[in-house]
Design a protein around this motif. Structure first.
Motif, PDB file in Angstrom:
ATOM      1  N   ALA A  76       0.837  -1.207   0.000  1.00 20.19           N
ATOM      2  CA  ALA A  76       0.000   0.000   0.000  1.00 20.19           C
ATOM      3  C   ALA A  76       0.864   1.245   0.000  1.00 20.19           C
ATOM      4  O   ALA A  76       0.548   2.244  -0.659  1.00 20.19           O
ATOM      5  CB  ALA A  76      -0.916   0.000   1.226  1.00 20.19           C
ATOM      6  N   PHE A  77       1.987   1.187   0.721  1.00 20.28           N
ATOM      7  CA  PHE A  77       2.853   2.354   0.818  1.00 20.28           C
ATOM      8  C   PHE A  77       3.514   2.636  -0.528  1.00 20.28           C
ATOM      9  O   PHE A  77       3.854   3.777  -0.829  1.00 20.28           O
ATOM     10  CB  PHE A  77       3.926   2.132   1.882  1.00 20.28           C
ATOM     11  CG  PHE A  77       3.426   1.418   3.108  1.00 20.28           C
ATOM     12  CD1 PHE A  77       2.172   1.681   3.636  1.00 20.28           C
ATOM     13  CD2 PHE A  77       4.206   0.465   3.748  1.00 20.28           C
ATOM     14  CE1 PHE A  77       1.703   1.016   4.753  1.00 20.28           C
ATOM     15  CE2 PHE A  77       3.744  -0.199   4.873  1.00 20.28           C
ATOM     16  CZ  PHE A  77       2.495   0.076   5.371  1.00 20.28           C
ATOM     17  N   SER A  80       3.665   8.978   6.479  1.00 19.04           N
ATOM     18  CA  SER A  80       2.484   9.135   5.638  1.00 19.04           C
ATOM     19  C   SER A  80       1.468  10.078   6.282  1.00 19.04           C
ATOM     20  O   SER A  80       0.896  10.948   5.616  1.00 19.04           O
ATOM     21  CB  SER A  80       1.836   7.769   5.374  1.00 19.04           C
ATOM     22  OG  SER A  80       0.703   7.893   4.563  1.00 19.04           O
ATOM     23  N   GLY A  81       1.258   9.925   7.584  1.00 14.30           N
ATOM     24  CA  GLY A  81       0.288  10.770   8.271  1.00 14.30           C
ATOM     25  C   GLY A  81       0.684  12.229   8.294  1.00 14.30           C
ATOM     26  O   GLY A  81      -0.167  13.125   8.185  1.00 14.30           O
ATOM     27  N   SER A  84      -1.425   5.385   6.518  1.00 14.25           N
ATOM     28  CA  SER A  84      -0.918   5.487   7.883  1.00 14.25           C
ATOM     29  C   SER A  84      -1.642   4.528   8.815  1.00 14.25           C
ATOM     30  O   SER A  84      -1.021   3.813   9.617  1.00 14.25           O
ATOM     31  CB  SER A  84      -1.071   6.930   8.374  1.00 14.25           C
ATOM     32  OG  SER A  84      -0.546   7.086   9.669  1.00 14.25           O
ATOM     33  N   LEU A  85      -2.964   4.466   8.715  1.00 17.53           N
ATOM     34  CA  LEU A  85      -3.744   3.566   9.577  1.00 17.53           C
ATOM     35  C   LEU A  85      -3.474   2.103   9.243  1.00 17.53           C
ATOM     36  O   LEU A  85      -3.457   1.253  10.138  1.00 17.53           O
ATOM     37  CB  LEU A  85      -5.231   3.883   9.427  1.00 17.53           C
ATOM     38  CG  LEU A  85      -5.683   5.252   9.952  1.00 17.53           C
ATOM     39  CD1 LEU A  85      -7.180   5.459   9.673  1.00 17.53           C
ATOM     40  CD2 LEU A  85      -5.393   5.379  11.448  1.00 17.53           C
ATOM     41  N   VAL A 143       7.323   4.125  11.697  1.00 13.16           N
ATOM     42  CA  VAL A 143       7.956   5.198  10.924  1.00 13.16           C
ATOM     43  C   VAL A 143       7.133   5.509   9.675  1.00 13.16           C
ATOM     44  O   VAL A 143       6.924   6.678   9.318  1.00 13.16           O
ATOM     45  CB  VAL A 143       9.400   4.801  10.543  1.00 13.16           C
ATOM     46  CG1 VAL A 143       9.977   5.774   9.521  1.00 13.16           C
ATOM     47  CG2 VAL A 143      10.277   4.773  11.788  1.00 13.16           C
ATOM     48  N   ILE A 144       6.625   4.475   9.009  1.00 14.03           N
ATOM     49  CA  ILE A 144       5.785   4.681   7.827  1.00 14.03           C
ATOM     50  C   ILE A 144       4.506   5.419   8.199  1.00 14.03           C
ATOM     51  O   ILE A 144       4.070   6.346   7.495  1.00 14.03           O
ATOM     52  CB  ILE A 144       5.453   3.330   7.171  1.00 14.03           C
ATOM     53  CG1 ILE A 144       6.696   2.757   6.493  1.00 14.03           C
ATOM     54  CG2 ILE A 144       4.323   3.474   6.152  1.00 14.03           C
ATOM     55  CD1 ILE A 144       6.530   1.348   5.999  1.00 14.03           C
ATOM     56  N   ALA A 145       3.896   5.018   9.307  1.00 19.72           N
ATOM     57  CA  ALA A 145       2.659   5.670   9.740  1.00 19.72           C
ATOM     58  C   ALA A 145       2.886   7.152  10.011  1.00 19.72           C
ATOM     59  O   ALA A 145       2.073   8.000   9.623  1.00 19.72           O
ATOM     60  CB  ALA A 145       2.118   4.971  10.987  1.00 19.72           C
ATOM     61  N   VAL A 146       4.001   7.476  10.658  1.00 16.61           N
ATOM     62  CA  VAL A 146       4.322   8.871  10.949  1.00 16.61           C
ATOM     63  C   VAL A 146       4.577   9.643   9.649  1.00 16.61           C
ATOM     64  O   VAL A 146       4.064  10.750   9.446  1.00 16.61           O
ATOM     65  CB  VAL A 146       5.543   8.959  11.886  1.00 16.61           C
ATOM     66  CG1 VAL A 146       6.008  10.408  12.022  1.00 16.61           C
ATOM     67  CG2 VAL A 146       5.204   8.388  13.256  1.00 16.61           C
TER      68      VAL A 146
END
Length: 425
Positions: free
Chosen positions: A33-34, A98-99, A181-182, A93-96
């Protein structure tokens, strides 16, 4: 109950290795997804902020480069701190990253959030992660497991790309970034609860092993070890042959077809939506081909499999210029199905050859080989566009890529055999 050397631990009906593989599969699906979102952000960000497509593309390039270059260091960090910790931190880290994009106002913030943070995080869950899990938890069915985990990436793109494109088109790009992010945060609990670093952590032997394998002590100096493994492998011929073939693999898939197929088809009058749908079909058959390749790798010579995959891929590219037309016809469908089956079928035999030649360092070596894949993809993505500008068509790109695949087939056959040896898992 702790298992000691010489004891035969009780084996449950379903070996825990399969739970670990399942969590790894879900994690890699999430990672897809990323990597599905950047291409969907180019037009919305250009329209909202007025940033050039080159500027936005630069952030995506940083993301792709870090995706490849982070993988070998991540494999070493997993040996030092454990798989579970590294993957949980990477997802966070990805969530931060992207968010945080929903609040950005400058291009450098896109470079920081999506280029640096998401690139580092997704690179930590690249195929080197799958190689580490496979090496530690399986001594049998390694090829099959490698194929399944590799196919997870294609599965994730099939799941997320239509969803994210619908969100961007219907609700703007910010909800899509929040969705990514979610999705990253949602996987963290599964990783923490179900993923284990080594079979010895739960008193089991690796799947298919004849005896209990003690957990090795943490390996300190992860960065130094990663570089040392590269320097050591670089003194051997198989490394350069594997890196070279995998660079051509990236050039003829991500760099070539994924980047230039749609505009090339559009040059011949095919609607963009139809061309994009054909790419989605490649993703469907990619799953089948990769799992089948893993099954073949458990049974046949990996070098010959690689040679066959690259030779057939090269031949198919030579026919592509005469297949492109305003509408989709049966020969084009055959090409798409065939290319999908061959798309990442090269991964299981390449991993197997890394294991054969580099033993317990094979996951790190494969990480460096994967970096060459990304470099090859980046070069052809750029050179393909240059060729289109210079010649006004893509024909020379298809022919050149077909020739490169022929070279890769010969390189695979040159890789020497290595006598079987005992490998610490």
């Amino acid at each position: 109950m702790s298992a000691q050397d010489g004891e035969k631990p009780k084996t449950p009906r379903v070996h825990w290795a399969w739970f670990v593989a399942a969590v790894t599969f879900v994690t890699i699906i999430g990672a897809a997804a990323f990597r599905s979102l950047p291409g969907l952000l180019i037009d919305p960000l250009h329209q909202e902020f007025g940033w050039s497509r080159g500027t936005i593309g630069a952030a995506v390039s940083v993301n792709l480069a870090l995706y490849g270059l982070t993988a070998p260091f991540a494999a070493a960090l997993m040996d030092r701190f454990g798989i579970r910790r590294v993957v949980a931190v990477a997802l966070t880290v990805i969530a931060v990253g992207s968010g945080a994009t929903v609040w950005m106002t400058s291009a450098w913030q896109l470079m920081l959030c999506w280029g640096l943070l998401v690139g580092l995080g997704s690179g930590s869950m690249a195929l080197a992660f799958a190689a580490t899990v496979t090496n530690r938890w399986f001594t049998e069915r390694r090829g099959l497991v490698t194929g399944i985990l590799t196919a997870a990436s294609a599965s994730g793109q099939l799941i997320f790309l239509p969803l994210l494109s619908w969100i961007v088109e219907t609700h703007d790009w910010r909800p899509a970034a929040v969705t990514v992010s979610l999705a990253a945060l949602a996987v963290v609990p599964f990783v923490w609860l179900l993923l284990r670093d080594h079979p010895a952590d739960i008193g089991q032997k690796p799947y298919g092993a004849t005896g209990f394998v003690p957990k090795p002590p943490p390996v300190t100096g992860a960065a130094r070890r990663t570089v040392n493994v590269l320097l050591s492998a670089a003194r051997t011929g198989p490394f350069w042959l594997l890196a070279g073939t995998f660079a051509i693999c990236g050039a003829s898939t991500n760099g070539l077809i994924q980047t230039h197929f749609v505009p090339a088809a559009h040059d011949h009058g095919m609607p963009i939506t139809a061309a994009a749908s054909l790419l989605a079909v490649i993703g469907v058959f990619d799953v089948v081909g990769t799992i089948a390749s893993g099954w073949f790798t458990d049974r046949f010579d990996a070098r010959r499999l690689l040679a066959a995959y690259y030779a057939l891929r090269g031949i198919s590219l030579l026919f592509l210029p005469i297949l492109l037309a305003p509408s989709v016809h049966p020969p084009m469908v055959f090409f798409i199905v065939f290319y999908g089956l061959d798309w990442v079928a090269t991964v299981p035999p390449t991993m197997a050859l890394c294991r054969e030649h580099y033993g317990e360092d094979s996951a790190i070596v494969f990480g460096w080989v994967l970096a060459s894949h990304q470099v090859g993809a980046a070069l052809v993505a750029w050179l393909g566009g240059v060729a289109r500008d210079v010649f006004g068509e893509y024909d020379v790109v298809w022919y050149a890529s077909g020739a490169l695949c022929a070279v890769a087939a010969l390189m695979a056959l040159v890789i020497r055999r290595r006598a079987p040896m005992a490998v610490a898992v």
